[in-house]
Design an enzyme around this catalytic site. Structure first.
Site, PDB file in Angstrom:
ATOM      1  N   HIS A 178      49.596  33.255  29.653  1.00 25.27           N
ATOM      2  CA  HIS A 178      48.753  32.215  30.263  1.00 25.27           C
ATOM      3  C   HIS A 178      47.216  32.309  29.971  1.00 25.27           C
ATOM      4  O   HIS A 178      47.189  33.668  30.363  1.00 25.27           O
ATOM      5  CB  HIS A 178      48.829  31.804  32.005  1.00 25.27           C
ATOM      6  N   PHE A 200      52.832  34.015  45.050  1.00 23.50           N
ATOM      7  CA  PHE A 200      52.597  34.461  43.374  1.00 23.50           C
ATOM      8  C   PHE A 200      51.044  33.321  42.898  1.00 23.50           C
ATOM      9  O   PHE A 200      50.444  34.333  42.125  1.00 23.50           O
ATOM     10  CB  PHE A 200      53.716  34.670  42.552  1.00 23.50           C
ATOM     11  N   TYR A 231      46.538  33.796  41.690  1.00 27.01           N
ATOM     12  CA  TYR A 231      45.768  33.561  40.763  1.00 27.01           C
ATOM     13  C   TYR A 231      43.722  33.759  41.985  1.00 27.01           C
ATOM     14  O   TYR A 231      42.922  33.297  41.092  1.00 27.01           O
ATOM     15  CB  TYR A 231      45.570  32.059  40.172  1.00 27.01           C
ATOM     16  N   HIS A 243      58.570  26.354  29.323  1.00 28.93           N
ATOM     17  CA  HIS A 243      59.545  27.644  30.246  1.00 28.93           C
ATOM     18  C   HIS A 243      60.632  27.035  30.882  1.00 28.93           C
ATOM     19  O   HIS A 243      60.609  26.506  30.869  1.00 28.93           O
ATOM     20  CB  HIS A 243      58.145  27.456  31.814  1.00 28.93           C
ATOM     21  N   HIS A 297      61.353  32.808  29.073  1.00 32.35           N
ATOM     22  CA  HIS A 297      62.059  33.248  30.000  1.00 32.35           C
ATOM     23  C   HIS A 297      63.596  33.728  29.106  1.00 32.35           C
ATOM     24  O   HIS A 297      64.352  34.657  29.034  1.00 32.35           O
ATOM     25  CB  HIS A 297      61.321  32.701  31.425  1.00 32.35           C
ATOM     26  N   ASP A 344      52.115  36.639  32.376  1.00 36.97           N
ATOM     27  CA  ASP A 344      50.681  36.824  32.624  1.00 36.97           C
ATOM     28  C   ASP A 344      49.701  38.223  33.350  1.00 36.97           C
ATOM     29  O   ASP A 344      50.331  39.256  34.385  1.00 36.97           O
ATOM     30  CB  ASP A 344      50.513  36.289  34.754  1.00 36.97           C
ATOM     31  N   PRO A 345      49.180  39.110  32.733  1.00 33.05           N
ATOM     32  CA  PRO A 345      48.805  40.583  32.166  1.00 33.05           C
ATOM     33  C   PRO A 345      47.598  40.801  33.603  1.00 33.05           C
ATOM     34  O   PRO A 345      47.690  41.826  34.110  1.00 33.05           O
ATOM     35  CB  PRO A 345      47.657  40.442  30.845  1.00 33.05           C
ATOM     36  N   LEU A 346      46.777  39.226  34.242  1.00 29.32           N
ATOM     37  CA  LEU A 346      46.597  40.040  35.561  1.00 29.32           C
ATOM     38  C   LEU A 346      47.713  40.483  36.768  1.00 29.32           C
ATOM     39  O   LEU A 346      46.500  40.669  37.397  1.00 29.32           O
ATOM     40  CB  LEU A 346      45.760  38.751  35.777  1.00 29.32           C
TER      41      LEU A 346
END
Length: 851
Positions: free
Chosen positions: A389, A460, A464, A657, A679, A735-737
């Protein structure tokens, strides 16, 4: 071979053993069980250069690879070895046990096996034109005319709506299983068989083969309608004759029918295409609406309407809702059908065990082949992050460093404005939040997922918000804000620059279109073109959140059709009149497809039927079910793709997804409608659908680090089992963040997977190659990355100089898939042909390449 459920549990299979008690047969299997299966002459029984292990009819899943006991082999069985270069030999039980045991003292070293005879004295290699059965005596080479006459025809089983296929589904293969390149590739091949050479129980095969083939044919129809690719190995197996296929020679570079001879050459791959630039895209000054009419939304699907007559003049090949419900119900019934569940579970268990044995015999050869390849290794083969993302593309340290830099250098820049107040500068925002750039840390940033987010998607989503502040998310991680997304563009440009510097890492990040307003597309495209969000390492996907109920509650839309209007009508307008929407037309050249995103674990209260309200009449506050969203996205993408393809423009894929959480029927909808999915964790609970995903080679982008923080612990991830069984799996970051620590999150995913699951160099190369094949990068780009003939089947499509993937691994995967498909065909006697309705595919194609 008749394999049975593991009585000791499901640790090895990744599925609960309680899921596989056969249920009462349902109507979906009635027509298949009525057939009698005669003698079978399948390619599985005529493999060349194989290791054949004759075992008694008992469960292979009751034994791990290293636990094959001498007692189980001594019950009247023998081991027949067909390794490259020696005549076959029959070993007694003790010798066989020693051969296949995992102890360090095993007397057989696969690497020491040199030149042996490829086949036994009484075995016949399968070659093109060699068919046994009614059309000729076994072993006789048939003429072209005889091969044409051997194709079977028939009718659809009574009570079923005619389903288009690519021809007759006969029990006699009308194609060669192994092409010439694979026949020349010497390595020990493995086949596990019972006393009579049968690989599966006759009852389950008889009841399951027709249903599974019907499901594959359904997917082939939906992919052809929407101009999305379909696995050509599977299409070729279903058809028996490529000339009858409605699919074109190319499917966005994801599969081309094999030629009869090898076309691999020593020539290097094509040079890299010119890097894309928005400024180089020519916007044609034409109005195609005079020819096609204007787009109108009717019952949630776009049609083309003549503005003068106000009649629908162009049907863009969308499937009817009633037809989709029929087909969807077939998949739902199949997934719970007892014989199909048992059959699929045993076949998947067999595929996993077979890959372990392949690794035992050929790992050394694969490693040696990789070492012989100059220059290439894991670090310099192309790999694509197929699921990430854009708003969380960077790691948390990168975001913190960027925010601190902007707070120092652009503190006077006006960044937001509250209603009824004056604009605020970036410095004012930090001051109002009591934040000082010098004292900020990643712990204060608080964007990394922790144990509190497990099964808490709501928590989760709050991650953000940097420092827990939605205002900072609006300023730094949005493209539509007071500063027109300037900071977000600068941040993404730094990530893109890192990718370009690495050279061998690519990504397909997601940008959001919500469907709240028609102006969203113009704002997003202007942001992308103005900030030059274009790179040879990046292809964009558009994610559509399933949030209709939120927009309805806020009064932003009146019904679900309003969301569809806002998402799709601007795309038709930009396609028909590019000069009126130049930025959007340019931006669409770099868009690969669409994603559907949200928390799948949300309860769905509506049950889909043919009488379900149309989007125009869906005006309640309740959110539509997942399959409802997916169908109407698919139907409009189908219409858009057929229009754009006729004009020579690029087309789009549907890559949602799916299977992360929630009901398993999401996977059934995606099987029919989606190119590939992200996924796919729930496939481990539905063996029938998992087996279909394998047969159709549907790509699954898995993110084990993301799943570890949200839904499934890392050690329970089904990825190693899926990969061993042959599903088309790739690694992605999501989501690497939230989940990663390093500057190269994709390499972090690979490195952790390699350590935890002990992946070898061939395994890593296979995952990397799968990621490129699953991606939507242009055909010419894939040729440069994977080799000139990457789109051909089997070994012929592998160039180890580009992929570092040994031909042995590619040959094993290709041959195994063909054998599974041929085993299904072999389970049907007097096959009912699935008649293709007249002009069924007259407007469809699977080619995604434009001008």
């Amino acid at each position: 071979m008749d394999t049975k459920k593991n009585s000791g549990g499901s640790e090895g299979a990744g599925v609960s053993s309680d899921d596989y008690h056969p249920t009462p047969a349902q109507d979906v299997g009635a027509h298949a069980s009525a057939r009698r299966r005669g003698s079978r002459h399948t390619a599985v029984e005529r493999m060349m250069s194989e290791t054949t292990l004759h075992l008694p009819r008992k469960s292979l899943t009751q034994h791990k690879l290293g636990d094959l006991r001498a007692s189980s082999i001594a019950e009247g069985c023998s081991v027949e070895i067909h390794t490259p270069g020696s005549a076959s030999s029959n070993l007694d039980g003790s010798s066989a046990y020693a051969l296949f045991h995992e102890e360090d003292t095993c007397p057989v070293d696969p690497l020491s096996w040199a030149a042996y005879s490829p086949v036994s004295n009484d075995s016949v290699p399968l070659t093109p034109g060699l068919i046994s059965g009614a059309t000729g005596s076994p072993g006789r080479r048939l003429s072209r005319e005889e091969m044409e006459k051997s194709k079977l025809q028939g009718l659809l089983p009574p009570g079923h709506r005619p389903i288009p296929t690519l021809g007759a589904l006969g029990r006699q293969p009308t194609y060669a299983v192994y092409d010439e390149v694979e026949q020349d590739l010497d390595f020990p091949r493995i086949k596990l068989a019972g006393p009579n050479g049968e690989e599966v129980g006759p009852t389950d095969l008889e009841e399951s083969a027709g249903i599974l083939l019907e499901a594959l044919v359904l997917r082939m129809d939906y992919m052809a309608r929407s101009c999305q690719p379909f696995c050509f190995t599977t299409a070729h197996a279903l058809t028996g004759d490529p000339s009858k296929s409605p699919l074109p020679a190319e499917a966005n570079g994801r599969g081309r029918l094999r030629s009869s001879t090898s076309t691999r050459s020593a020539s290097p791959p094509p040079a890299a295409p010119v890097p894309p630039k928005f400024e180089n895209v020519v916007v044609p000054n034409v109005d195609h609406s005079a020819k096609f009419g204007r787009p109108v939304m009717k019952d949630g699907v776009v049609y083309m309407q003549d503005p003068e007559t106000e009649k629908d003049t162009v049907w863009l090949n969308q499937p009817l809702w009633s037809d989709f419900i029929d087909d969807f119900n077939v998949l739902l019934a199949l997934s719970v059908h007892g014989p199909v569940k048992s059959f699929a579970f045993r076949r998947l268990s067999y595929l996993g065990l077979r890959f372990e044995m392949h690794t035992l015999l050929n790992e050394g050869r694969e490693v040696a082949a990789g070492k012989k390849c100059p220059h290439r290794d894991f670090y310099n083969v192309r790999k694509v992050d197929t699921h990430v993302h854009a708003a969380s593309w960077m790691n948390h340290k990168h975001l913190l460093r960027f925010m601190k830099k902007k707070a120092r250098t652009e503190d006077a820049t006006l960044v937001c404005q509250d209603p009824g107040s004056s604009p605020m500068s970036l410095g004012d925002v930090f001051e109002s939040l009591n934040l000082t750039p010098h004292h900020l840390s990643v712990d204060m940033l608080d964007v990394h997922a922790d144990r509190n987010t497990f099964h808490r998607f709501d928590k989760f989503n709050l991650k953000y918000n940097p420092f827990g502040q939605s205002r900072l998310r609006e300023i730094f991680l949005k493209s539509d804000n007071y500063v027109q997304g300037k900071f977000f563009a600068h941040l993404l440009r730094e990530v893109i620059d890192d990718l370009e510097e690495s050279k061998y890492q690519m990504a397909e990040p997601r940008l959001s279109i919500y469907g709240r307003s028609r102006s969203e597309w113009n704002k997003l495209s202007s942001w992308a073109v103005t900030n030059d969000m274009c790179s040879s390492n990046v292809r964009w996907l558009i994610q559509v959140p399933r949030l209709y109920n939120v927009y309805k509650a806020k009064g932003q839309v009146q019904n679900f059709q309003g969301v569809l209007d806002n998402i799709f009508l601007p795309l038709f307008e930009a396609t028909l009149e590019p000069s009126k929407h130049p930025d959007l037309f340019r931006f669409l050249t770099e868009v690969a497809g669409f994603d559907s995103v949200d928390d799948e674990s949300k309860p769905e209260t509506a049950y889909l039927t043919k009488d379900t309200p149309t989007p125009e009449n869906w005006n309640s506050d309740m959110n539509p079910p997942y399959a409802y969203y997916l169908y109407y996205m698919y139907a409009n993408i189908t219409a858009l793709n057929n229009l754009r393809k006729s004009l020579g423009y690029n087309t789009f894929s549907l890559r949602p997804h799916c299977g992360e959480a929630g009901p398993v029927h999401h996977l059934a909808a995606a099987f029919l409608l989606a190119d590939n999915i992200s996924h796919g964790l729930l496939l481990r609970k539905v063996p029938a659908l998992q087996y279909l995903y394998y047969l159709a080679q549907i790509g699954v982008a898995m993110s084990p680090l993301s799943n570890n923080s949200l839904f499934l612990d890392y050690h329970r991830s089904p990825l190693p089992e899926f990969r061993a069984r042959g599903l088309q799996i790739s690694l992605s970051t999501d989501d690497p963040l939230m989940f990663h620590f390093t500057k190269e999150p994709l390499i972090e995913e690979y490195s952790i997977a390699a350590q935890v699951w002990k992946l070898g160099s061939a395994d890593m190369a296979e995952l990397a190659r799968n990621s490129v094949l699953m991606s939507d990068f242009p055909h010419a780009v894939k040729q440069h990355w994977l080799g000139r003939y990457y789109d051909k089947e089997g070994v012929e499509g592998n160039d180890i100089r580009c992929t570092n993937l040994p031909d042995i691994r590619v040959a094993y995967r290709h041959e195994t898939l063909l054998e599974e498909l041929d085993a299904l065909r072999g389970g049907m006697e007097d096959v009912d042909a699935y008649v293709t309705p007249k002009n069924k595919f007259s407007k469809t194609s699977v080619s995604k390449e434009g001008s």
